[in-house]
Design a protein around this motif. Sequence first.
Motif, PDB file in Angstrom:
ATOM      1  N   GLU A  66       0.831  -1.234  -0.041  1.00 25.97           N
ATOM      2  CA  GLU A  66      -0.071   0.015   0.185  1.00 25.97           C
ATOM      3  C   GLU A  66       0.854   1.211  -0.003  1.00 25.97           C
ATOM      4  N   ALA A  67       2.217   1.168   0.800  1.00 27.15           N
ATOM      5  CA  ALA A  67       2.957   2.396   0.784  1.00 27.15           C
ATOM      6  C   ALA A  67       3.471   2.788  -0.515  1.00 27.15           C
ATOM      7  N   ASP A  68       3.888   1.356  -1.129  1.00 22.59           N
ATOM      8  CA  ASP A  68       4.535   1.378  -2.573  1.00 22.59           C
ATOM      9  C   ASP A  68       3.621   2.183  -3.624  1.00 22.59           C
ATOM     10  N   ARG A  69       2.262   1.659  -3.304  1.00 20.64           N
ATOM     11  CA  ARG A  69       1.132   2.243  -4.598  1.00 20.64           C
ATOM     12  C   ARG A  69       1.208   3.913  -4.164  1.00 20.64           C
ATOM     13  N   LEU A  70       0.920   4.033  -2.965  1.00 23.24           N
ATOM     14  CA  LEU A  70       0.618   5.621  -2.558  1.00 23.24           C
ATOM     15  C   LEU A  70       1.976   6.453  -3.058  1.00 23.24           C
ATOM     16  N   ASN A  71       3.121   5.945  -2.783  1.00 25.39           N
ATOM     17  CA  ASN A  71       4.304   6.418  -3.218  1.00 25.39           C
ATOM     18  C   ASN A  71       4.346   6.816  -4.683  1.00 25.39           C
ATOM     19  N   GLU A  72       3.800   5.531  -5.513  1.00 19.92           N
ATOM     20  CA  GLU A  72       3.878   5.789  -7.106  1.00 19.92           C
ATOM     21  C   GLU A  72       2.858   6.816  -7.320  1.00 19.92           C
ATOM     22  N   THR A  73       1.852   6.900  -6.785  1.00 18.00           N
ATOM     23  CA  THR A  73       0.714   8.152  -6.954  1.00 18.00           C
ATOM     24  C   THR A  73       1.165   9.382  -6.817  1.00 18.00           C
ATOM     25  N   CYS A  74       2.067   9.830  -5.517  1.00 24.06           N
ATOM     26  CA  CYS A  74       2.817  10.865  -5.345  1.00 24.06           C
ATOM     27  C   CYS A  74       3.738  11.173  -6.505  1.00 24.06           C
ATOM     28  N   ARG A  75       4.467  10.086  -7.004  1.00 21.76           N
ATOM     29  CA  ARG A  75       5.366  10.311  -8.095  1.00 21.76           C
ATOM     30  C   ARG A  75       4.744  10.848  -9.426  1.00 21.76           C
ATOM     31  N   ILE A  76       3.757  10.162  -9.733  1.00 17.68           N
ATOM     32  CA  ILE A  76       2.941  10.595 -10.793  1.00 17.68           C
ATOM     33  C   ILE A  76       2.374  12.073 -10.535  1.00 17.68           C
ATOM     34  N   TYR A  77       1.862  12.468  -9.415  1.00 14.49           N
ATOM     35  CA  TYR A  77       1.344  13.843  -9.343  1.00 14.49           C
ATOM     36  C   TYR A  77       2.680  14.897  -9.480  1.00 14.49           C
ATOM     37  N   VAL A  78       3.747  14.428  -8.830  1.00 14.18           N
ATOM     38  CA  VAL A  78       4.948  15.313  -8.977  1.00 14.18           C
ATOM     39  C   VAL A  78       5.479  15.737 -10.457  1.00 14.18           C
ATOM     40  N   ASN A  79       5.324  14.362 -11.319  1.00 14.76           N
ATOM     41  CA  ASN A  79       5.656  14.443 -12.585  1.00 14.76           C
ATOM     42  C   ASN A  79       4.491  15.253 -13.491  1.00 14.76           C
ATOM     43  N   LEU A  80       3.547  15.053 -13.093  1.00 14.85           N
ATOM     44  CA  LEU A  80       2.401  16.105 -13.886  1.00 14.85           C
ATOM     45  C   LEU A  80       2.943  17.374 -13.465  1.00 14.85           C
ATOM     46  N   LEU A  81       2.969  17.773 -12.234  1.00 15.54           N
ATOM     47  CA  LEU A  81       3.007  19.099 -11.888  1.00 15.54           C
ATOM     48  C   LEU A  81       4.695  19.703 -12.689  1.00 15.54           C
ATOM     49  N   ALA A  82       5.548  18.943 -12.793  1.00 12.06           N
ATOM     50  CA  ALA A  82       6.657  19.484 -13.310  1.00 12.06           C
ATOM     51  C   ALA A  82       6.444  19.392 -14.889  1.00 12.06           C
ATOM     52  N   ALA A  83       5.495  18.551 -15.411  1.00 13.77           N
ATOM     53  CA  ALA A  83       5.290  18.774 -16.837  1.00 13.77           C
ATOM     54  C   ALA A  83       4.542  19.985 -17.233  1.00 13.77           C
ATOM     55  N   ASN A  84       3.493  20.278 -16.314  1.00 12.59           N
ATOM     56  CA  ASN A  84       2.866  21.684 -16.276  1.00 12.59           C
ATOM     57  C   ASN A  84       3.685  22.721 -16.372  1.00 12.59           C
ATOM     58  N   VAL A  85       4.532  22.970 -15.038  1.00 12.58           N
ATOM     59  CA  VAL A  85       5.597  24.055 -15.168  1.00 12.58           C
ATOM     60  C   VAL A  85       6.529  24.160 -16.458  1.00 12.58           C
ATOM     61  N   ARG A  86       7.015  22.829 -16.764  1.00 13.44           N
ATOM     62  CA  ARG A  86       7.839  22.891 -18.077  1.00 13.44           C
ATOM     63  C   ARG A  86       6.953  23.644 -19.234  1.00 13.44           C
ATOM     64  N   ARG A  87       5.823  22.980 -19.371  1.00 17.59           N
ATOM     65  CA  ARG A  87       5.115  23.689 -20.528  1.00 17.59           C
ATOM     66  C   ARG A  87       4.583  25.062 -20.295  1.00 17.59           C
ATOM     67  N   ARG A  88       4.325  25.613 -19.034  1.00 15.33           N
ATOM     68  CA  ARG A  88       4.276  27.100 -18.999  1.00 15.33           C
ATOM     69  C   ARG A  88       5.459  27.859 -19.190  1.00 15.33           C
ATOM     70  N   LEU A  89       6.730  27.358 -18.765  1.00 16.25           N
ATOM     71  CA  LEU A  89       8.066  28.255 -18.843  1.00 16.25           C
ATOM     72  C   LEU A  89       8.097  28.132 -20.564  1.00 16.25           C
ATOM     73  N   GLN A  90       7.890  27.117 -21.233  1.00 19.56           N
ATOM     74  CA  GLN A  90       8.135  27.174 -22.597  1.00 19.56           C
ATOM     75  C   GLN A  90       7.322  28.108 -23.388  1.00 19.56           C
ATOM     76  N   ILE A  91       5.918  28.204 -22.800  1.00 21.85           N
ATOM     77  CA  ILE A  91       4.973  29.328 -23.397  1.00 21.85           C
ATOM     78  C   ILE A  91       5.546  30.622 -23.179  1.00 21.85           C
ATOM     79  N   LEU A  92       5.913  30.924 -22.009  1.00 23.15           N
ATOM     80  CA  LEU A  92       6.624  32.213 -21.629  1.00 23.15           C
ATOM     81  C   LEU A  92       7.670  32.570 -22.268  1.00 23.15           C
ATOM     82  N   THR A  93       8.552  31.838 -22.520  1.00 23.60           N
ATOM     83  CA  THR A  93       9.878  31.968 -23.385  1.00 23.60           C
ATOM     84  C   THR A  93       9.635  31.871 -25.004  1.00 23.60           C
ATOM     85  N   GLY A  94       8.567  31.327 -25.404  1.00 23.16           N
ATOM     86  CA  GLY A  94       8.237  31.321 -26.774  1.00 23.16           C
ATOM     87  C   GLY A  94       8.643  30.225 -27.122  1.00 23.16           C
ATOM     88  N   ASP A  95       9.255  28.992 -26.510  1.00 25.56           N
ATOM     89  CA  ASP A  95       9.702  27.976 -27.015  1.00 25.56           C
ATOM     90  C   ASP A  95       8.828  26.726 -26.743  1.00 25.56           C
TER      91      ASP A  95
END
Length: 109
Positions: A66-95
């Motif tokens: 159960e701890a492993d499954r929840l940790n995987e869920t956390c990892r997915i959330y973090v990766n999604l947040l990081a992808a959204n930040v990357r996308r926003r930065l790319q939009i801001l820089t025109g890239d």
Amino acid sequence: MTPSPRTRRDALIRVIESLHGEIDALKSNDVAALERATGAKLAAIEEVRTLGDGPAGPELRELADEADRLNETCRIYVNLLAANVRRRLQILTGDRGNAYSRGVIAAYA
């Protein structure tokens, strides 16, 4: 009253509770709550480590899974947040960060 002895089961339950706290904090973008939950999780993991690595019965395995499954869920959330930040930065820089940017499309026009 004597405090009850610490067990790996109790420590794993604290890890699971902390992971639920991390997920809630990630969902609400609450950095302070994320820091508290992560600190509690790391302390509980350290406690599991100090309590030894003897044979684990079915209940401990289930808690660890159960701890492993929840940790995987956390990892997915973090990766999604990081992808959204990357996308926003790319939009801001025109890239736009993809092969179909305006320049590439114009080359085929």
